[in-house]
Design a protein around this motif. Structure first.
Motif, PDB file in Angstrom:
ATOM      1  N   VAL A   1       3.686   3.077   9.858  1.00  0.00           N
ATOM      2  CA  VAL A   1       4.993   2.516   9.496  1.00  0.00           C
ATOM      3  C   VAL A   1       5.136   1.107  10.057  1.00  0.00           C
ATOM      4  O   VAL A   1       5.593   0.181   9.368  1.00  0.00           O
ATOM      5  CB  VAL A   1       6.149   3.406  10.012  1.00  0.00           C
ATOM      6  N   ALA A   2       4.727   0.927  11.302  1.00  0.00           N
ATOM      7  CA  ALA A   2       4.819  -0.389  11.938  1.00  0.00           C
ATOM      8  C   ALA A   2       3.965  -1.410  11.191  1.00  0.00           C
ATOM      9  O   ALA A   2       4.364  -2.577  11.014  1.00  0.00           O
ATOM     10  CB  ALA A   2       4.388  -0.300  13.397  1.00  0.00           C
ATOM     11  N   ARG A   3       2.780  -0.989  10.757  1.00  0.00           N
ATOM     12  CA  ARG A   3       1.896  -1.902  10.034  1.00  0.00           C
ATOM     13  C   ARG A   3       2.488  -2.279   8.688  1.00  0.00           C
ATOM     14  O   ARG A   3       2.426  -3.444   8.260  1.00  0.00           O
ATOM     15  CB  ARG A   3       0.521  -1.258   9.853  1.00  0.00           C
ATOM     16  N   ILE A   4       3.048  -1.302   7.992  1.00  0.00           N
ATOM     17  CA  ILE A   4       3.675  -1.570   6.699  1.00  0.00           C
ATOM     18  C   ILE A   4       4.845  -2.525   6.866  1.00  0.00           C
ATOM     19  O   ILE A   4       5.024  -3.467   6.078  1.00  0.00           O
ATOM     20  CB  ILE A   4       4.129  -0.255   6.035  1.00  0.00           C
ATOM     21  N   GLU A   5       5.639  -2.315   7.909  1.00  0.00           N
ATOM     22  CA  GLU A   5       6.772  -3.200   8.178  1.00  0.00           C
ATOM     23  C   GLU A   5       6.303  -4.631   8.418  1.00  0.00           C
ATOM     24  O   GLU A   5       6.914  -5.591   7.933  1.00  0.00           O
ATOM     25  CB  GLU A   5       7.563  -2.697   9.387  1.00  0.00           C
ATOM     26  N   LYS A   6       5.213  -4.768   9.153  1.00  0.00           N
ATOM     27  CA  LYS A   6       4.674  -6.095   9.458  1.00  0.00           C
ATOM     28  C   LYS A   6       4.178  -6.787   8.192  1.00  0.00           C
ATOM     29  O   LYS A   6       4.405  -7.990   7.987  1.00  0.00           O
ATOM     30  CB  LYS A   6       3.538  -5.971  10.468  1.00  0.00           C
TER      31      LYS A   6
ATOM     32  N   LEU B   1       8.045   6.924   3.511  1.00  0.00           N
ATOM     33  CA  LEU B   1       7.416   7.563   2.350  1.00  0.00           C
ATOM     34  C   LEU B   1       6.031   6.972   2.107  1.00  0.00           C
ATOM     35  O   LEU B   1       5.056   7.700   1.892  1.00  0.00           O
ATOM     36  CB  LEU B   1       8.290   7.366   1.110  1.00  0.00           C
ATOM     37  N   LEU B   2       5.920   5.658   2.175  1.00  0.00           N
ATOM     38  CA  LEU B   2       4.641   5.000   1.939  1.00  0.00           C
ATOM     39  C   LEU B   2       3.626   5.369   3.015  1.00  0.00           C
ATOM     40  O   LEU B   2       2.449   5.585   2.727  1.00  0.00           O
ATOM     41  CB  LEU B   2       4.827   3.486   1.892  1.00  0.00           C
ATOM     42  N   ALA B   3       4.093   5.452   4.262  1.00  0.00           N
ATOM     43  CA  ALA B   3       3.194   5.818   5.362  1.00  0.00           C
ATOM     44  C   ALA B   3       2.652   7.232   5.173  1.00  0.00           C
ATOM     45  O   ALA B   3       1.466   7.491   5.411  1.00  0.00           O
ATOM     46  CB  ALA B   3       3.934   5.699   6.697  1.00  0.00           C
ATOM     47  N   LYS B   4       3.503   8.157   4.727  1.00  0.00           N
ATOM     48  CA  LYS B   4       3.050   9.524   4.478  1.00  0.00           C
ATOM     49  C   LYS B   4       1.954   9.541   3.422  1.00  0.00           C
ATOM     50  O   LYS B   4       0.948  10.246   3.543  1.00  0.00           O
ATOM     51  CB  LYS B   4       4.228  10.393   4.002  1.00  0.00           C
ATOM     52  N   ARG B   5       2.134   8.757   2.393  1.00  0.00           N
ATOM     53  CA  ARG B   5       1.143   8.715   1.315  1.00  0.00           C
ATOM     54  C   ARG B   5      -0.169   8.111   1.800  1.00  0.00           C
ATOM     55  O   ARG B   5      -1.253   8.593   1.456  1.00  0.00           O
ATOM     56  CB  ARG B   5       1.696   7.896   0.148  1.00  0.00           C
ATOM     57  N   VAL B   6      -0.075   7.050   2.589  1.00  0.00           N
ATOM     58  CA  VAL B   6      -1.273   6.399   3.106  1.00  0.00           C
ATOM     59  C   VAL B   6      -2.061   7.348   3.995  1.00  0.00           C
ATOM     60  O   VAL B   6      -3.290   7.447   3.906  1.00  0.00           O
ATOM     61  CB  VAL B   6      -0.897   5.120   3.885  1.00  0.00           C
ATOM     62  N   LEU B   7      -1.351   8.076   4.862  1.00  0.00           N
ATOM     63  CA  LEU B   7      -2.018   9.019   5.758  1.00  0.00           C
ATOM     64  C   LEU B   7      -2.652  10.157   4.969  1.00  0.00           C
ATOM     65  O   LEU B   7      -3.753  10.611   5.299  1.00  0.00           O
ATOM     66  CB  LEU B   7      -1.019   9.565   6.781  1.00  0.00           C
ATOM     67  N   ALA B   8      -1.975  10.618   3.928  1.00  0.00           N
ATOM     68  CA  ALA B   8      -2.517  11.701   3.113  1.00  0.00           C
ATOM     69  C   ALA B   8      -3.764  11.247   2.352  1.00  0.00           C
ATOM     70  O   ALA B   8      -4.705  12.013   2.145  1.00  0.00           O
ATOM     71  CB  ALA B   8      -1.464  12.201   2.129  1.00  0.00           C
ATOM     72  N   ASP B   9      -3.776   9.978   1.964  1.00  0.00           N
ATOM     73  CA  ASP B   9      -4.900   9.428   1.204  1.00  0.00           C
ATOM     74  C   ASP B   9      -6.078   9.079   2.102  1.00  0.00           C
ATOM     75  O   ASP B   9      -7.221   9.048   1.656  1.00  0.00           O
ATOM     76  CB  ASP B   9      -4.430   8.171   0.458  1.00  0.00           C
ATOM     77  N   GLY B  10      -5.799   8.803   3.392  1.00  0.00           N
ATOM     78  CA  GLY B  10      -6.856   8.441   4.338  1.00  0.00           C
ATOM     79  C   GLY B  10      -6.803   6.968   4.697  1.00  0.00           C
ATOM     80  O   GLY B  10      -7.002   6.114   3.829  1.00  0.00           O
ATOM     81  N   VAL B  11      -6.515   6.658   5.954  1.00  0.00           N
ATOM     82  CA  VAL B  11      -6.378   5.262   6.365  1.00  0.00           C
ATOM     83  C   VAL B  11      -7.694   4.495   6.262  1.00  0.00           C
ATOM     84  O   VAL B  11      -7.709   3.265   6.195  1.00  0.00           O
ATOM     85  CB  VAL B  11      -5.835   5.155   7.814  1.00  0.00           C
TER      86      VAL B  11
ATOM     87  N   MET C   1       0.825  -1.207   0.000  1.00  0.00           N
ATOM     88  CA  MET C   1       0.000   0.000   0.000  1.00  0.00           C
ATOM     89  C   MET C   1       0.865   1.266   0.000  1.00  0.00           C
ATOM     90  O   MET C   1       1.948   1.305   0.588  1.00  0.00           O
ATOM     91  CB  MET C   1      -0.906   0.011   1.237  1.00  0.00           C
ATOM     92  N   GLY C   2       0.394   2.278  -0.709  1.00  0.00           N
ATOM     93  CA  GLY C   2       1.115   3.551  -0.742  1.00  0.00           C
ATOM     94  C   GLY C   2       2.127   3.680  -1.852  1.00  0.00           C
ATOM     95  O   GLY C   2       2.742   4.743  -2.011  1.00  0.00           O
ATOM     96  N   THR C   3       2.316   2.626  -2.643  1.00  0.00           N
ATOM     97  CA  THR C   3       3.317   2.712  -3.710  1.00  0.00           C
ATOM     98  C   THR C   3       2.783   3.401  -4.963  1.00  0.00           C
ATOM     99  O   THR C   3       3.544   3.639  -5.907  1.00  0.00           O
ATOM    100  CB  THR C   3       3.843   1.308  -4.084  1.00  0.00           C
ATOM    101  N   GLY C   4       1.492   3.701  -4.989  1.00  0.00           N
ATOM    102  CA  GLY C   4       0.937   4.467  -6.106  1.00  0.00           C
ATOM    103  C   GLY C   4       0.649   3.645  -7.341  1.00  0.00           C
ATOM    104  O   GLY C   4       0.738   4.150  -8.463  1.00  0.00           O
ATOM    105  N   LYS C   5       0.283   2.391  -7.161  1.00  0.00           N
ATOM    106  CA  LYS C   5       0.071   1.503  -8.316  1.00  0.00           C
ATOM    107  C   LYS C   5      -1.024   2.018  -9.252  1.00  0.00           C
ATOM    108  O   LYS C   5      -0.898   1.902 -10.471  1.00  0.00           O
ATOM    109  CB  LYS C   5      -0.258   0.089  -7.821  1.00  0.00           C
ATOM    110  N   SER C   6      -2.098   2.563  -8.691  1.00  0.00           N
ATOM    111  CA  SER C   6      -3.193   3.053  -9.534  1.00  0.00           C
ATOM    112  C   SER C   6      -2.775   4.270 -10.346  1.00  0.00           C
ATOM    113  O   SER C   6      -3.016   4.347 -11.563  1.00  0.00           O
ATOM    114  CB  SER C   6      -4.412   3.398  -8.666  1.00  0.00           C
TER     115      SER C   6
END
Length: 272
Positions: free
Chosen positions: A191-196, A157-167, A62-67
């Protein structure tokens, strides 16, 4: 279950020198952007010709901008863009988050696999997939129908994008709880969730044919156009490599294989 495929400037006379107007600056910027787009368009079409209709599947956490990247890559290559999450919503009339909540992850993955099986039958497509599509082993049978490209970025970076997009749009973050107004706490939790998730999926993401980084020098993430250029370069190199392997299988003659190092990528790397 069936899914349809949807879908010049001349300054006014003046007695004294004037600074460049905003209109001029904007036109220059648009012209530069048009040139860049044109170059990318030509390169994309050239890569598409070499792929001979082979589809491209974008995978990643999530957050890598695939779409977003998928839509831009498809435009550059003259391909159709398909997004598995959008197709699922079109068929079920529910968002992935709603399906997760109502049916659970297992049922959602089953629907996702059915959608993937359909889109994998098409050529000339860039397919943006859900982050967890790699978790089902049978999905790889369909992903291997094309070229898989993993988008990969730093967790922060991915966490910032996820938060900006809305969890709330990310069903796998719904169980995190402990919602806080403190941005640093929210960031740490995501970040912890992404790491997991990466810990569980990394071996699967590594099965991708290509991995393309999202990073930039300022840690803000590379612009979409830069990511598209990176993907096209990687695809072009991979197609060329496959062509060489084909020649190897057919007993190459002298001159078939030439080893060059135009970018200095062979041998030791210079210190960053």
């Amino acid at each position: 279950m069936s899914a349809s495929t949807m879908r010049a400037f001349a300054p006014a006379p003046c007695a004294r020198p004037r600074s460049v107007s905003r209109s001029t600056t904007r036109r220059v910027a648009l012209a530069a952007a048009a040139d860049a787009t044109s170059a990318q368009y030509l390169r994309g079409r050239a890569v598409a010709d070499k792929l001979v209709g082979t589809s491209v599947f974008l995978i990643g956490i999530m957050g890598t901008g695939k779409s977003t990247v998928g839509a831009a890559l498809a435009k550059a290559m003259g391909y159709k863009h398909l997004d598995t999450d959008e197709l699922i919503q079109g068929v079920t009339k529910k968002t992935p988050a709603e399906l997760f909540a109502e049916l659970g992850e297992s049922e959602f993955r089953a629907i996702e696999s059915l959608i993937l099986a359909e889109v994998a039958a098409y050529k000339n497509c860039v397919v943006s997939t859900g982050g967890g599509i790699v978790c089902e082993r049978t999905n790889w049978m369909h992903l291997h129908n094309g070229v898989t490209v993993r988008l990969h970025g730093e967790n922060e970076l991915l966490a910032k994008r996820v938060l900006a997009d809305g969890v709330e749009k990310r069903p796998l973050l719904a169980s995190e709880g402990g919602e806080s107004d403190d941005e640093s706490e929210q960031m740490a939790r995501v970040v912890a969730r992404i790491e997991k998730l990466l810990e569980a999926r990394e071996s699967m993401y590594k099965q991708a044919d290509l991995t393309v980084p999202l990073g930039s020098r300022d840690d803000a993430g590379a612009p979409v156009d830069v990511v598209i250029d990176r993907i096209l370069e990687a695809l072009d190199a991979r197609v060329s490599e496959d062509a060489v392997q084909s020649k190897l299988k057919n007993e190459p003659k002298d001159g078939d294989i030439t080893v060059t190092d135009p970018r200095g990528e062979l041998g030791p790397k210079p210190n960053a």
